[in-house]
Design an enzyme around this catalytic site. Sequence first.
Site, PDB file in Angstrom:
ATOM      1  N   GLU A 254     -20.579  -2.408  -9.455  1.00 37.92           N
ATOM      2  CA  GLU A 254     -20.388  -1.361  -8.443  1.00 37.92           C
ATOM      3  C   GLU A 254     -18.910  -1.326  -8.118  1.00 37.92           C
ATOM      4  OE1 GLU A 254     -22.246   0.837  -6.974  1.00 37.92           O
ATOM      5  OE2 GLU A 254     -24.163   0.276  -7.847  1.00 37.92           O
TER       6      GLU A 254
ATOM      7  N   CYS B 101     -15.818   2.402  -1.081  1.00 38.84           N
ATOM      8  CA  CYS B 101     -15.918   2.948  -2.441  1.00 38.84           C
ATOM      9  C   CYS B 101     -16.390   4.393  -2.420  1.00 38.84           C
ATOM     10  CB  CYS B 101     -16.893   2.102  -3.251  1.00 38.84           C
ATOM     11  SG  CYS B 101     -18.521   1.961  -2.470  1.00 38.84           S
TER      12      CYS B 101
ATOM     13  N   GLU C 295      -7.441   5.212  -6.612  1.00 30.18           N
ATOM     14  CA  GLU C 295      -8.134   4.850  -5.381  1.00 30.18           C
ATOM     15  C   GLU C 295      -7.161   4.148  -4.434  1.00 30.18           C
ATOM     16  OE1 GLU C 295     -10.902   1.534  -5.587  1.00 30.18           O
ATOM     17  OE2 GLU C 295     -12.322   2.637  -4.341  1.00 30.18           O
TER      18      GLU C 295
ATOM     19  N   GLY D  47     -16.790  -4.600  -6.525  1.00 32.71           N
ATOM     20  CA  GLY D  47     -15.358  -4.801  -6.380  1.00 32.71           C
ATOM     21  C   GLY D  47     -14.579  -3.757  -7.154  1.00 32.71           C
TER      22      GLY D  47
ATOM     23  N   GLY E 143     -13.837  -5.804 -12.408  1.00 32.21           N
ATOM     24  CA  GLY E 143     -15.099  -5.497 -13.093  1.00 32.21           C
ATOM     25  C   GLY E 143     -14.954  -5.580 -14.606  1.00 32.21           C
TER      26      GLY E 143
ATOM     27  N   LYS F 115     -21.054 -15.183  -3.763  1.00 35.70           N
ATOM     28  CA  LYS F 115     -19.631 -15.455  -3.478  1.00 35.70           C
ATOM     29  C   LYS F 115     -19.002 -14.227  -2.820  1.00 35.70           C
ATOM     30  CE  LYS F 115     -15.803 -14.939  -5.507  1.00 35.70           C
ATOM     31  NZ  LYS F 115     -15.067 -14.591  -4.284  1.00 35.70           N
TER      32      LYS F 115
HETATM   33  P1  NAD Z   1     -11.752  -7.162  -5.874  1.00 33.03           P
HETATM   34  O1  NAD Z   1     -12.179  -6.682  -7.207  1.00 33.03           O
HETATM   35  O2  NAD Z   1     -10.354  -7.583  -5.672  1.00 33.03           O
HETATM   36  O3  NAD Z   1     -12.643  -8.451  -5.464  1.00 33.03           O
HETATM   37  C1  NAD Z   1     -14.052  -8.374  -5.434  1.00 33.03           C
HETATM   38  C2  NAD Z   1     -14.630  -9.773  -5.599  1.00 33.03           C
HETATM   39  O4  NAD Z   1     -14.305 -10.255  -6.898  1.00 33.03           O
HETATM   40  C3  NAD Z   1     -14.092 -10.810  -4.612  1.00 33.03           C
HETATM   41  O5  NAD Z   1     -15.165 -11.618  -4.185  1.00 33.03           O
HETATM   42  C4  NAD Z   1     -13.105 -11.593  -5.457  1.00 33.03           C
HETATM   43  O6  NAD Z   1     -12.878 -12.901  -5.004  1.00 33.03           O
HETATM   44  C5  NAD Z   1     -13.824 -11.590  -6.794  1.00 33.03           C
HETATM   45  N1  NAD Z   1     -12.976 -11.873  -7.956  1.00 33.03           N
HETATM   46  C6  NAD Z   1     -11.644 -11.652  -8.092  1.00 33.03           C
HETATM   47  N2  NAD Z   1     -11.240 -12.030  -9.324  1.00 33.03           N
HETATM   48  C7  NAD Z   1     -12.343 -12.487  -9.975  1.00 33.03           C
HETATM   49  C8  NAD Z   1     -12.579 -13.005 -11.279  1.00 33.03           C
HETATM   50  N3  NAD Z   1     -11.584 -13.157 -12.159  1.00 33.03           N
HETATM   51  N4  NAD Z   1     -13.825 -13.352 -11.615  1.00 33.03           N
HETATM   52  C9  NAD Z   1     -14.839 -13.196 -10.746  1.00 33.03           C
HETATM   53  N5  NAD Z   1     -14.692 -12.732  -9.486  1.00 33.03           N
HETATM   54  C10 NAD Z   1     -13.450 -12.371  -9.111  1.00 33.03           C
HETATM   55  O7  NAD Z   1     -12.188  -6.038  -4.841  1.00 33.03           O
HETATM   56  P2  NAD Z   1     -11.938  -5.956  -3.271  1.00 33.03           P
HETATM   57  O8  NAD Z   1     -10.496  -5.746  -3.027  1.00 33.03           O
HETATM   58  O9  NAD Z   1     -12.638  -7.082  -2.576  1.00 33.03           O
HETATM   59  O10 NAD Z   1     -12.761  -4.643  -2.918  1.00 33.03           O
HETATM   60  C11 NAD Z   1     -12.234  -3.359  -3.119  1.00 33.03           C
HETATM   61  C12 NAD Z   1     -12.828  -2.712  -4.331  1.00 33.03           C
HETATM   62  O11 NAD Z   1     -14.238  -2.820  -4.326  1.00 33.03           O
HETATM   63  C13 NAD Z   1     -12.536  -1.218  -4.361  1.00 33.03           C
HETATM   64  O12 NAD Z   1     -12.174  -0.823  -5.662  1.00 33.03           O
HETATM   65  C14 NAD Z   1     -13.857  -0.595  -3.956  1.00 33.03           C
HETATM   66  O13 NAD Z   1     -14.031   0.716  -4.383  1.00 33.03           O
HETATM   67  C15 NAD Z   1     -14.836  -1.541  -4.554  1.00 33.03           C
HETATM   68  N6  NAD Z   1     -16.144  -1.453  -3.893  1.00 33.03           N
HETATM   69  C16 NAD Z   1     -17.174  -0.847  -4.551  1.00 33.03           C
HETATM   70  C17 NAD Z   1     -18.415  -0.708  -3.933  1.00 33.03           C
HETATM   71  C18 NAD Z   1     -19.569  -0.019  -4.633  1.00 33.03           C
HETATM   72  O14 NAD Z   1     -20.694  -0.180  -4.179  1.00 33.03           O
HETATM   73  N7  NAD Z   1     -19.328   0.748  -5.695  1.00 33.03           N
HETATM   74  C19 NAD Z   1     -18.582  -1.180  -2.638  1.00 33.03           C
HETATM   75  C20 NAD Z   1     -17.513  -1.793  -1.998  1.00 33.03           C
HETATM   76  C21 NAD Z   1     -16.295  -1.926  -2.637  1.00 33.03           C
END
Ligand code: NAD
Length: 509
Positions: free
Chosen positions: A265, A301, A401, A241, A246, A190
Site C-alpha cells: 500500500e 496516501c 507526492e 509506506g 516498497g 513493525k
Molecule cells: P516509509 O516507506 O519511509 O516507511 C514505512 C515503513 O517501512 C516504516 O515502518 C519504516 O521503518 C519501514 N522501512 C524503511 N526501510 C525499510 C526496509 N529497508 N525494509 C523494511 N522496512 C523498511 O514511509 P513513511 O514515510 O512512514 O510513510 C509515508 C509513505 O507511506 C507515503 O508514500 C504514503 O503515501 C505511504 N502510505 C500509504 C498508505 C496506503 O494505504 N496506500 C497509507 C499510509 C501511508
Amino acid sequence: MTDTVDDVLPASDAVDRYVTGREFRMLIGGELVTGDRATETVDPSTGAVLTQVPEAGPADVGRAVAAAEAAQPGWHAAGHDGRAAAFGRFAQLLEDHLEELAVLEAIDSGNPVRAMRGDVGISVAYVRGWPGLAQQMGGQVIPASRDGLHYTTSSPYGVVGRITAFNHPLMFAATRPLPALITGNTVVLKPSPQTPLTTLRLAELFAEAFPPGVVNVVTGGAEAGDALVTHPTVKRIAFTGSVPVGLLIQRRAAESGRVKNVSLELGGKNAMVVFPDTDVAAAVEGAVDGMNLTVCQGQSCGSNSRILVHRAVHDEFVAALAERVSRLRVRTAYEETADMGPVVSAAQLARVTGFLDRAVSDGATLVAGGDRPTGVPREGYFVNPAVLSGVQPGMEVAQDEVFGPVVSVLAWDDYDEMVRVANGVEFGLTASVWTSDLDLAHRTAAALDAGYVWVNDSSRHYFGTPFGGTKNSGTGREESVEELWSYVEQKAVHVRLRSSASVLTHRGW
Ligand code: NAD
C-alpha cells in the site's frame, strides 16, 4: 509577528500525564521487553525528545518470529469463534482507553487530538467488523467434471510480517494486523520509528486480549524491517509506506531465496476533478476533507493533492479554497482547538517547504499558506496549509507526492485532456469526481486510473469495500474480503466418484 513561546503550551500536561515516567516496551511471545538498544522519539509540536523507545535488531525480530511461529498452530486451532472472542476483548480495551490513546497519538504523531479520537473509533469499528467479514469467506464447490466433486479449502500462511507508515500509527497498529489474525495467522508488527508510542501502548493491550505470541510488536527502522522481510519463516509480508521502500521490499524478499507474497500500500498523487455543474461550496469542503488536513496535515496516501477544476468555475473555486484553508487553526496537536497540528518531523517540514519553493520558481502561484503559523511553539514543525494555483501538469509538485499540506489546483478546458492529465502520474490510488451529471460521473469514474474513486465525496473509507492502488500505488486490496483471501493459501481437493454401477459391484450388491 514572530513565533511565540512556551507560555502558549497549556497542553503540556498531556505529556506529563501520558508519557513522562512511563516505559514503552516491545511485545515478544507475550512478554513486554525493552531489547538491547534504544532510540528517541520526538514531539513534533515542540521538537522536544519525548522518551526512549526500544530499537529492535535482527535478533529481536528473530525472537518475535519464533514466538509467532510457536503460537500459530494453537491460534489457528482456536477456530473462528475463539479468534473472534479475542477481537471482542481487544475492541473493548480500545474503547476503555480511547482518550489516552487519542492524546498519546496526538503527542507522538502531531495529528490533531480531536481527529485522533475518530481514529480510535474507526479502529474499534474495524476490530468488530473483521470477524463478520471473515465468515463470508467460505469455500467453493466447482463443477469441473461430471464424475467428480471439486472443492476448495484454505489455510493461513503462518507468520505474517506487517510493516506500517508514520501517518496513522495507532489506527494502522490496531487494524492492519487484523485480517491476518482472523484468518489464523500470527503477526509480527513493525511500526514507523517516527511514531512508535501508540503502537507500544497497544502492545500492552494486545498482550491482554490475545494469547502469547499471536501478536508481536517490534520497534525500529530499516534494519528491523529488513530482518522481517528476509526472514525465511515469513512468507507473507504486508507493507504500508513509500514507493522506494516498497520496491526495495519486493527486491529483498526475492533476494532472501524464498518465494513470498508481498502486498504493498504505497503513495498517491490523487486527482480530484471538479466539473462546472457542481456545487462549488460543497466541492471546496470535499477538497479540504479529501486532503485530510484536519486529520494528519495532508500526510495521507489518499489525499486529493491535485485538484483539476474546469476553467468556468476555477477562479471561484480557488478563492473559496484559499479562504477556507486559511481559517484552519494550526496548533499544538494535543490542544483541543487544533484543526491541524505540525507535520511529523523537521525533515518532513523541509520537504514541504522545499516543494513549495520549487513550485513557485516553476511558475505556480501560492494563493494561501505555506508560511509558519503564529502562536505555536518555536521548535515545532508547523506550516500553514498551502494552496497553489497555476500548476502545470509537468511541474514537480503536480507529479511527485509531497505527503503534506500542499494542494495544487490545475485548470482544464477539454474533457479528454483533463483525463489524460489526471492519469499522467506514476500513482493510481484514489480519485474524486464532483458533478451533478450522473452519466458524466460514471464515465469519469471509469476513465480515471485509480483503485478507489469517490463521486461527490472524498476521503472516507467504507469498510468491506476494497481499498488499494493501481500503478506504483501498490498491489493488493485492503479492508475487504479480498484482503482476507490474501492471507490464506487455497487448496483444491478433487474427489473422483465412481459410477453408481461400479459402486454397487464393489459392494457385492
Ligand atoms: P516509509 O516507506 O519511509 O516507511 C514505512 C515503513 O517501512 C516504516 O515502518 C519504516 O521503518 C519501514 N522501512 C524503511 N526501510 C525499510 C526496509 N529497508 N525494509 C523494511 N522496512 C523498511 O514511509 P513513511 O514515510 O512512514 O510513510 C509515508 C509513505 O507511506 C507515503 O508514500 C504514503 O503515501 C505511504 N502510505 C500509504 C498508505 C496506503 O494505504 N496506500 C497509507 C499510509 C501511508
